[in-house]
Design a protein around this motif. Structure first.
Motif, PDB file in Angstrom:
ATOM      1  N   ALA A   1       0.804  -1.224   0.000  1.00  0.00           N
ATOM      2  CA  ALA A   1       0.000   0.000   0.000  1.00  0.00           C
ATOM      3  C   ALA A   1       0.834   1.270   0.000  1.00  0.00           C
ATOM      4  O   ALA A   1       0.421   2.295   0.556  1.00  0.00           O
ATOM      5  N   ASP A   2       2.019   1.236  -0.669  1.00  0.00           N
ATOM      6  CA  ASP A   2       2.787   2.471  -0.830  1.00  0.00           C
ATOM      7  C   ASP A   2       2.102   3.334  -1.890  1.00  0.00           C
ATOM      8  O   ASP A   2       1.789   2.860  -2.984  1.00  0.00           O
ATOM      9  N   VAL A   3       1.883   4.607  -1.568  1.00  0.00           N
ATOM     10  CA  VAL A   3       1.122   5.492  -2.459  1.00  0.00           C
ATOM     11  C   VAL A   3       1.825   5.647  -3.806  1.00  0.00           C
ATOM     12  O   VAL A   3       1.203   5.535  -4.873  1.00  0.00           O
ATOM     13  N   LEU A   4       3.132   5.927  -3.781  1.00  0.00           N
ATOM     14  CA  LEU A   4       3.881   6.129  -5.027  1.00  0.00           C
ATOM     15  C   LEU A   4       3.876   4.853  -5.867  1.00  0.00           C
ATOM     16  O   LEU A   4       3.674   4.899  -7.083  1.00  0.00           O
ATOM     17  N   ALA A   5       4.093   3.716  -5.229  1.00  0.00           N
ATOM     18  CA  ALA A   5       4.137   2.453  -5.966  1.00  0.00           C
ATOM     19  C   ALA A   5       2.786   2.116  -6.576  1.00  0.00           C
ATOM     20  O   ALA A   5       2.705   1.668  -7.734  1.00  0.00           O
ATOM     21  N   LYS A   6       1.699   2.325  -5.801  1.00  0.00           N
ATOM     22  CA  LYS A   6       0.372   2.057  -6.346  1.00  0.00           C
ATOM     23  C   LYS A   6       0.062   2.980  -7.519  1.00  0.00           C
ATOM     24  O   LYS A   6      -0.499   2.558  -8.543  1.00  0.00           O
ATOM     25  N   GLY A   7       0.432   4.249  -7.416  1.00  0.00           N
ATOM     26  CA  GLY A   7       0.180   5.193  -8.501  1.00  0.00           C
ATOM     27  C   GLY A   7       0.922   4.803  -9.765  1.00  0.00           C
ATOM     28  O   GLY A   7       0.343   4.772 -10.859  1.00  0.00           O
ATOM     29  N   ILE A   8       2.220   4.482  -9.630  1.00  0.00           N
ATOM     30  CA  ILE A   8       3.018   4.090 -10.797  1.00  0.00           C
ATOM     31  C   ILE A   8       2.488   2.788 -11.396  1.00  0.00           C
ATOM     32  O   ILE A   8       2.403   2.641 -12.623  1.00  0.00           O
ATOM     33  N   THR A   9       2.113   1.837 -10.553  1.00  0.00           N
ATOM     34  CA  THR A   9       1.592   0.559 -11.055  1.00  0.00           C
ATOM     35  C   THR A   9       0.340   0.762 -11.897  1.00  0.00           C
ATOM     36  O   THR A   9       0.213   0.218 -13.006  1.00  0.00           O
ATOM     37  N   MET A  10      -0.610   1.542 -11.379  1.00  0.00           N
ATOM     38  CA  MET A  10      -1.860   1.743 -12.112  1.00  0.00           C
ATOM     39  C   MET A  10      -1.639   2.538 -13.399  1.00  0.00           C
ATOM     40  O   MET A  10      -2.253   2.255 -14.427  1.00  0.00           O
ATOM     41  N   ILE A  11      -0.751   3.529 -13.374  1.00  0.00           N
ATOM     42  CA  ILE A  11      -0.446   4.297 -14.591  1.00  0.00           C
ATOM     43  C   ILE A  11       0.151   3.391 -15.659  1.00  0.00           C
ATOM     44  O   ILE A  11      -0.261   3.402 -16.834  1.00  0.00           O
ATOM     45  N   LEU A  12       1.140   2.577 -15.266  1.00  0.00           N
ATOM     46  CA  LEU A  12       1.831   1.721 -16.232  1.00  0.00           C
ATOM     47  C   LEU A  12       0.939   0.594 -16.743  1.00  0.00           C
ATOM     48  O   LEU A  12       1.026   0.204 -17.907  1.00  0.00           O
ATOM     49  N   VAL A  13       0.078   0.054 -15.870  1.00  0.00           N
ATOM     50  CA  VAL A  13      -0.866  -0.981 -16.320  1.00  0.00           C
ATOM     51  C   VAL A  13      -1.830  -0.401 -17.347  1.00  0.00           C
ATOM     52  O   VAL A  13      -2.161  -1.047 -18.352  1.00  0.00           O
TER      53      VAL A  13
END
Length: 775
Positions: free
Chosen positions: A165-177
């Protein structure tokens, strides 16, 4: 499409920063996977536990009331507030059956299989992206595929921190997906544009990237304090919707291409089918087992981490095919794997059966299945890779075969550059004799007229070969005759002596020889066509007078004669600078050796050798003169012709009478080209007489007046039927006459020949003296 070096450095810095940040989160906290919700009393309780998390191992149970996280109210914990989950916590206090229980997460290992596999996937994808970007940078589709791999690598990089649940990691994951299927789409368009006539415009992709950029901007709001679970769910479902939309775009494009090229291009149709299969395997699990069920039923049929790994199939297939340049061989590779697997079934069954009878007491069904599977996989691999290892080890395991193949490659390469029969002997026939280790070999061409042309190499008697062709005696083992090509105008053979080892040729040598003969067949056909074309050119040069043709014919005739003279000069220079010089050095060494010898017999033997070398040297000197009559410039036309006549009279079985009449100054005032043409005409007359006339006397007269030069030639030879002279075929004589006619016509002269069988030959040539022919 290459990225600027400064941007590349910035990209690497960002990658390093993100890697450090995400690893810090992933290896600082374990993945708890605790999902929470609020009840009517505004208490947080555990609503569920993720499948691959350690929440259940810690002892958490559904319906447990969460009292505190790290000693604080759960509502203040960032992961609870934003995502309704508990992550990045060192201690959790719960209320169960009226009692508070404190769970500590510090003693549990932080890294899990999911983290290790994600790191492996990240490294693999980055390596693939690097090789594609650096090794095939001239291909736009390959560069775009490297972006696809970079996209996937960043997703794997962020997975560990995103699950926590890291905010930066979740944001990057959803953008790249969300971006992934559209980058695939861009790659597909470029790929098919490179490999076919398909030219779908790519300008619309900038609008797609603008929409994705706007989506990225919206993602940034997650970092603001008022971001909550509702906002996160909106972004979460929006990401899945965009991904499904991109996947649908890829499928629509491929269906369009499938219908377009189904009946027009076999190769492209195979590629499209391969893309469809790879794309389906890659995206189907993620779309239909995870995203669509989430959007429709708010529940996954398969955990997204497992279904997400299939995404690697598509870029791996294309990355391998592009880097190895085996795009056309995919069907062949799959067919080979299938064939080797089928072949491996029977020996695998036999080995397992033997294993069963030897170890009946310990052989269980499970043991037999594992044994069969392992044996079949190993045999399939060995059978598939056998060709590769055999090729690599061929030099050691099969040295003779390796030598034959190298010789075959060399001869095949040399045959492509051969333009005449002399080169065929010096380049190819030498290799055939050396490779097969025979005493000698010859290529014999038997023309329809019955004439034989023989080129030989090594220790082989041409006269004996000719005799055997005439008498058709090929019954002993001294010579072998192999047909190269049968043609209506000629038949060619390869004749070889026996091997130096006095053995027969083995199977590999016979196979090699058959391949060489097939190559020789094509090469001889080409050489024959070259000769035929050259004969046609000579006929053309000898038939059209200058006044009846355009300037193009004059240019053609002049160019043809200039090329002949250049080639003769080259050969004469080579003979003088190599062979004659070598003979000179041998003579000098033998003379020094002769001075040291005391035995009269040895002295006499060396003297005979020196005399023979001197005779060879004289013949070569005369040959050089005939090829390049340098005396024309030094002593003039008349004296050069007198030197030619004196030399030919001394070595021939006939008498030559040469006389001049009229103004010799008019002859000497001709320009060098005109004198050279006259010299070549008289030289050709003598050569023809020497070869064909069987004459005892030749008479040559050169007359000059103020208006013309007249060449008169007579002999008392056998003559020939003049009507047969017009029937020119390759392998027959008569081209010398065409050469003479061409030279005379080039000088605007007139050529007249009178002959009959048994009555000799008479030739009269008139060459007008015009201003253009004078020096």
């Amino acid at each position: 499409m290459k990225i600027n070096k400064k941007w590349m450095i910035l990209f690497l810095i960002v990658i390093i920063f993100l890697q450090v940040a995400f690893l810090k989160v992933a290896y600082r906290y374990p993945y708890l996977g605790i999902l929470v919700e609020q009840n009517a009393n505004h208490q947080w309780y555990i609503a569920g536990l993720e499948k691959i998390s350690i929440g259940e191992k810690l002892g958490f149970q559904e319906k447990d009331i969460v009292v505190a996280i790290d000693g604080q109210d759960p509502s203040k914990h960032s992961t609870v507030k934003n995502y309704y989950s508990i992550e990045q916590a060192d201690s959790i206090t719960i209320l169960r059956d009226g009692k508070e229980v404190v769970f500590s997460t510090k003693e549990y290992a932080t890294s899990m299989t999911i983290d290790i596999l994600s790191l492996v996937g990240e490294i693999f994808a980055f390596i693939f992206a690097y090789f594609l970007y650096t090794r095939i940078s001239n291909s736009k589709s390959a560069v775009m595929l490297s972006f696809v791999f970079s996209n996937i690598a960043l997703i794997f990089m962020a997975i560990g921190a995103s699950t926590r649940a890291d905010v930066l990691a979740k944001g990057i994951t959803m953008i790249l997906v969300a971006c992934l299927p559209f980058v695939f789409l861009h790659f597909l368009i470029l790929f098919f544009k490179e490999k076919s006539s398909f030219s779908m415009p790519t300008y619309f992709m900038k609008y797609v990237y603008m929409v994705l950029s706007f989506f990225t901007f919206i993602q940034a709001i997650m970092f603001l304090p008022y971001a909550n679970i509702q906002y996160y769910l909106t972004i979460y479902y929006g990401t899945m919707f965009i991904f499904v939309l991109g996947f649908s775009s890829n499928i629509i494009l491929l269906i369009y291409l499938y219908n377009k090229y189904r009946k027009t291009n076999d190769y492209l149709f195979t590629v499209i089918k391969t893309v469809i299969i790879a794309l389906t395997i890659s995206f189907f699990p993620l779309v239909f087992l995870t995203f669509i069920p989430r959007i429709v039923f708010q529940q996954e049929l398969a955990f997204s981490y497992y279904s997400g790994w299939f995404v690697l199939v598509f870029p791996v297939v294309f990355g391998y095919l592009i880097m190895s340049k085996q795009l056309y061989d995919l069907d062949i590779i799959l067919r080979r794997i299938y064939s080797t697997a089928v072949i491996s079934i029977l020996p695998s069954v036999v080995l397992v059966a033997v294993n069963y009878f030897i170890f009946q007491k310990d052989a269980s069904a499970k043991h037999l299945v594992i044994s069969f599977t392992t044996t079949m996989v190993v045999l399939t691999f060995v059978t598939y890779s056998l060709e590769y290892f055999a090729t690599r080890l061929e030099k050691v395991m099969f040295p003779r075969k390796y030598h034959l193949q190298n010789s075959l490659k060399k001869i095949a390469t040399d045959l492509g550059s051969i333009t005449n029969f002399r080169e065929l002997k010096d380049i190819v026939l030498v290799d055939i004799v050396d490779t097969l280790q025979v005493f000698g070999g010859a290529i014999v061409i038997q023309y329809a007229s019955g004439n034989l042309e023989i080129i030989s190499e090594g220790n082989i008697d041409e006269k004996e070969v000719k005799r055997r062709f005439i008498s058709n005696e090929w019954f002993d083992s001294e010579y072998t005759r192999t047909l190269i090509k049968g043609h209506e105008e000629y038949i060619s053979y390869l004749v070889m002596t026996k091997k130096k080892t006095n053995t027969f040729m083995n199977r590999e040598e016979n196979q090699w020889l058959n391949l060489i003969i097939s190559y020789l067949s094509v090469s001889l056909e080409n050489l024959y066509l070259i000769r035929k074309l050259n004969m046609k050119l000579l006929e053309l040069a000898s038939e059209l007078p200058n006044q009846e043709g355009s300037s193009d014919y004059v240019w053609f005739r002049k160019t043809m004669f200039d090329l002949q003279e250049k080639e003769r000069t080259r050969i004469a220079t080579d003979l003088h600078d190599t062979t004659m010089q070598d003979i000179f050095f041998v003579q000098r060494k033998l003379k020094n050796l002769q001075k040291q010898m005391l035995n009269p017999d040895d002295h006499r033997l060396l003297k005979d050798i020196l005399n023979h070398l001197e005779l060879i040297n004289m013949n070569l000197r005369q040959c050089c003169f005939e090829l390049n009559p340098y005396l024309l410039k030094n002593i003039g036309l008349v004296r050069a012709l007198q030197n030619l006549v004196d030399t030919e009279s001394g070595i021939g079985d006939y008498e030559i009478q040469f006389s001049t009449e009229g103004k010799t100054t008019a002859m000497e005032n001709l320009d060098y080209d005109a004198k050279r043409h006259i010299f070549r005409v008289i030289q050709e007359l003598i050569t023809n007489a020497k070869k064909h006339s069987q004459a005892s006397k030749l008479f040559i007269q050169l007359r000059a007046s103020g208006e013309e030069v007249v060449i008169h030639y007579e002999d008392d030879g056998v003559g020939f039927q003049q009507e047969l002279a017009g029937r020119k075929t390759v392998g027959r004589s008569g081209m010398g006459i065409e050469q003479m006619k061409g030279r005379v016509l080039h000088l605007n002269g007139n050529f007249k020949m009178d002959t009959m069988s048994g009555k000799g030959v008479e030739v009269t040539i008139h060459i007008p003296i015009k201003e253009g022919l004078l020096t």
